[in-house]
Write a protein that holds these residues in place. Structure first.
Motif, PDB file in Angstrom:
ATOM      1  N   VAL A   1       4.384 -15.549  36.454  1.00  0.00           N
ATOM      2  CA  VAL A   1       5.448 -14.730  36.162  1.00  0.00           C
ATOM      3  C   VAL A   1       6.711 -15.504  35.611  1.00  0.00           C
ATOM      4  O   VAL A   1       7.387 -14.768  34.544  1.00  0.00           O
ATOM      5  N   GLU A   2       6.886 -16.634  35.939  1.00  0.00           N
ATOM      6  CA  GLU A   2       8.029 -17.551  35.277  1.00  0.00           C
ATOM      7  C   GLU A   2       7.687 -17.714  34.122  1.00  0.00           C
ATOM      8  O   GLU A   2       8.656 -17.385  33.121  1.00  0.00           O
ATOM      9  N   HIS A   3       6.528 -18.063  33.553  1.00  0.00           N
ATOM     10  CA  HIS A   3       6.319 -18.176  32.033  1.00  0.00           C
ATOM     11  C   HIS A   3       6.389 -16.853  31.435  1.00  0.00           C
ATOM     12  O   HIS A   3       7.061 -16.811  30.088  1.00  0.00           O
ATOM     13  N   PHE A   4       5.777 -15.937  31.748  1.00  0.00           N
ATOM     14  CA  PHE A   4       5.984 -14.560  31.169  1.00  0.00           C
ATOM     15  C   PHE A   4       7.422 -13.840  30.918  1.00  0.00           C
ATOM     16  O   PHE A   4       7.636 -13.582  29.835  1.00  0.00           O
ATOM     17  N   THR A   5       8.279 -14.383  32.085  1.00  0.00           N
ATOM     18  CA  THR A   5       9.529 -13.726  31.834  1.00  0.00           C
ATOM     19  C   THR A   5      10.316 -14.682  31.055  1.00  0.00           C
ATOM     20  O   THR A   5      11.185 -14.037  30.122  1.00  0.00           O
ATOM     21  N   HIS A   6       9.862 -15.861  30.903  1.00  0.00           N
ATOM     22  CA  HIS A   6      10.502 -16.698  29.771  1.00  0.00           C
ATOM     23  C   HIS A   6      10.479 -16.294  28.524  1.00  0.00           C
ATOM     24  O   HIS A   6      11.194 -16.392  27.585  1.00  0.00           O
ATOM     25  N   VAL A   7       9.152 -16.469  28.222  1.00  0.00           N
ATOM     26  CA  VAL A   7       8.682 -16.031  26.694  1.00  0.00           C
ATOM     27  C   VAL A   7       9.113 -14.512  26.413  1.00  0.00           C
ATOM     28  O   VAL A   7       9.433 -14.432  25.204  1.00  0.00           O
ATOM     29  N   GLN A   8       9.449 -13.478  27.438  1.00  0.00           N
ATOM     30  CA  GLN A   8       9.737 -12.471  27.144  1.00  0.00           C
ATOM     31  C   GLN A   8      11.314 -12.502  26.483  1.00  0.00           C
ATOM     32  O   GLN A   8      11.703 -11.824  25.596  1.00  0.00           O
ATOM     33  N   GLU A   9      12.121 -13.286  27.007  1.00  0.00           N
ATOM     34  CA  GLU A   9      13.491 -13.594  26.787  1.00  0.00           C
ATOM     35  C   GLU A   9      13.429 -14.448  25.354  1.00  0.00           C
ATOM     36  O   GLU A   9      14.374 -14.170  24.772  1.00  0.00           O
ATOM     37  N   LYS A  10      12.655 -15.384  25.320  1.00  0.00           N
ATOM     38  CA  LYS A  10      12.971 -16.432  24.403  1.00  0.00           C
ATOM     39  C   LYS A  10      11.868 -16.191  23.001  1.00  0.00           C
ATOM     40  O   LYS A  10      12.245 -16.755  21.773  1.00  0.00           O
ATOM     41  N   VAL A  11      10.804 -15.364  23.208  1.00  0.00           N
ATOM     42  CA  VAL A  11       9.948 -15.047  22.249  1.00  0.00           C
ATOM     43  C   VAL A  11      10.113 -13.588  21.518  1.00  0.00           C
ATOM     44  O   VAL A  11      10.427 -13.238  20.443  1.00  0.00           O
ATOM     45  N   TRP A  12       9.588 -12.712  22.646  1.00  0.00           N
ATOM     46  CA  TRP A  12       9.653 -11.229  22.137  1.00  0.00           C
ATOM     47  C   TRP A  12      10.971 -10.640  21.978  1.00  0.00           C
ATOM     48  O   TRP A  12      10.919  -9.939  20.992  1.00  0.00           O
ATOM     49  N   ASN A  13      11.953 -11.053  22.805  1.00  0.00           N
ATOM     50  CA  ASN A  13      13.232 -10.185  22.578  1.00  0.00           C
ATOM     51  C   ASN A  13      13.762 -10.406  21.137  1.00  0.00           C
ATOM     52  O   ASN A  13      14.301  -9.731  20.766  1.00  0.00           O
TER      53      ASN A  13
ATOM     54  N   ARG B   1       1.635 -17.044  20.275  1.00  0.00           N
ATOM     55  CA  ARG B   1       2.579 -18.048  20.465  1.00  0.00           C
ATOM     56  C   ARG B   1       3.174 -17.710  21.827  1.00  0.00           C
ATOM     57  O   ARG B   1       3.386 -18.711  22.698  1.00  0.00           O
ATOM     58  N   ALA B   2       3.211 -16.366  22.493  1.00  0.00           N
ATOM     59  CA  ALA B   2       3.646 -16.146  23.936  1.00  0.00           C
ATOM     60  C   ALA B   2       2.786 -16.391  24.814  1.00  0.00           C
ATOM     61  O   ALA B   2       2.870 -16.305  26.100  1.00  0.00           O
ATOM     62  N   GLN B   3       1.345 -16.663  24.395  1.00  0.00           N
ATOM     63  CA  GLN B   3       0.198 -16.786  25.377  1.00  0.00           C
ATOM     64  C   GLN B   3       0.197 -15.585  26.524  1.00  0.00           C
ATOM     65  O   GLN B   3      -0.362 -15.821  27.625  1.00  0.00           O
ATOM     66  N   THR B   4       0.049 -14.583  25.733  1.00  0.00           N
ATOM     67  CA  THR B   4       0.148 -13.172  26.419  1.00  0.00           C
ATOM     68  C   THR B   4      -1.009 -13.009  27.111  1.00  0.00           C
ATOM     69  O   THR B   4      -1.051 -12.695  28.417  1.00  0.00           O
ATOM     70  N   GLU B   5      -2.252 -13.510  26.583  1.00  0.00           N
ATOM     71  CA  GLU B   5      -3.715 -13.275  27.492  1.00  0.00           C
ATOM     72  C   GLU B   5      -3.567 -13.962  28.655  1.00  0.00           C
ATOM     73  O   GLU B   5      -4.096 -13.709  29.789  1.00  0.00           O
ATOM     74  N   ALA B   6      -2.920 -15.339  28.891  1.00  0.00           N
ATOM     75  CA  ALA B   6      -2.723 -16.380  29.980  1.00  0.00           C
ATOM     76  C   ALA B   6      -1.996 -15.609  31.162  1.00  0.00           C
ATOM     77  O   ALA B   6      -2.359 -15.568  32.327  1.00  0.00           O
ATOM     78  N   ASP B   7      -0.912 -14.709  30.791  1.00  0.00           N
ATOM     79  CA  ASP B   7       0.053 -14.262  31.454  1.00  0.00           C
ATOM     80  C   ASP B   7      -0.441 -13.034  32.041  1.00  0.00           C
ATOM     81  O   ASP B   7      -0.343 -12.950  33.307  1.00  0.00           O
ATOM     82  N   VAL B   8      -0.885 -12.106  31.307  1.00  0.00           N
ATOM     83  CA  VAL B   8      -1.314 -10.734  31.645  1.00  0.00           C
ATOM     84  C   VAL B   8      -2.623 -10.261  32.420  1.00  0.00           C
ATOM     85  O   VAL B   8      -3.453 -10.889  31.836  1.00  0.00           O
ATOM     86  N   ALA B   9      -2.514  -9.807  33.451  1.00  0.00           N
ATOM     87  CA  ALA B   9      -3.682  -9.471  34.116  1.00  0.00           C
ATOM     88  C   ALA B   9      -4.003  -8.105  33.710  1.00  0.00           C
ATOM     89  O   ALA B   9      -5.330  -7.696  33.465  1.00  0.00           O
ATOM     90  N   ALA B  10      -3.205  -7.242  33.327  1.00  0.00           N
ATOM     91  CA  ALA B  10      -3.452  -5.779  32.871  1.00  0.00           C
ATOM     92  C   ALA B  10      -2.235  -5.372  31.887  1.00  0.00           C
ATOM     93  O   ALA B  10      -1.250  -5.652  32.425  1.00  0.00           O
TER      94      ALA B  10
END
Length: 201
Positions: free
Chosen positions: A118-130, A178-187
């Motif tokens: 969760v922490e990683h997912f939130t971080h990359v949402q803010e720093k990569v995707w946004n 770059r965001a390692q989405t596959e590792a973060d997201v279950a669905a």
């Protein structure tokens, strides 16, 4: 801010649209900030509606008092309704306002994230995707929300389907790596929604 996402399968399109206009009665409700939505571009009979409230307390008060009266106009026009509530975590592009008058297309992504990511997912949402979305021509504004159970909502508003399409084909795959989405997201589930201006409150 609280974000309410309603997704349903419509069985009586004309009746549903007529009932949708009755939600103009939300204006003047304490804590109500705005509402809009439209039809899924992928599944013809699916409608998405997004409502915004200042807080959970204002929303709960509305549900207890006025909701059923307004909802009665759409009774029997839809099935398979799914409602999710998300607490606003941060804006996608600064200065989010829940207004829809300049919007043509909404993009919604609903993610269930592994608890230890969760922490990683939130971080990359803010720093990569946004930053990538905010820098895309045609992306007007958006919101990132969280619900209990490691559920997240990313809602972005675009001024045209063409601009959203360009962003998707040119950037999404590269950013996901770059965001390692596959590792973060279950669905993950998503949709692209054509805005219906007459539904905007």
């Amino acid at each position: 801010m609280l974000v309410k996402w309603i997704r349903c399968t419509v069985v009586d399109r004309r009746g549903f649209e007529r009932g949708q206009r009755k939600w103009a009665g939300l204006l003047g409700e304490p804590g109500f900030r705005g509402q809009g939505g439209g039809w899924s571009q992928r599944r013809e009979s699916v409608a998405h509606i997004f409502g915004f409230w200042e807080s959970r307390a204002f929303y709960d008060s509305f549900m207890a008092r006025s909701h059923d009266r307004l909802a009665a106009a759409q009774s029997g026009t839809y099935k398979d309704v799914r409602i999710r509530l998300f607490e606003h975590r941060f804006d996608v592009k600064v200065g989010f306002q829940p207004k829809f008058t300049d919007v043509d297309v909404l993009r919604v992504a609903h993610c269930r994230v592994h608890e230890d990511r969760v922490e990683h997912f939130t971080h990359v949402q803010e720093k990569v995707w946004n930053p990538a979305m905010a820098g895309s021509p045609g992306m007007l504004r958006g919101v990132f929300g969280e619900a209990p159970g490691n559920e997240f909502l990313v809602l972005s508003m675009w001024d045209s389907a063409a601009e959203h399409g360009k962003y998707r084909t040119e950037r999404v795959e590269r950013l996901a790596l770059r965001a390692q989405t596959e590792a973060d997201v279950a669905a993950i589930a998503g949709d692209v929604v054509s805005l219906e201006s007459s539904w905007t409150v």
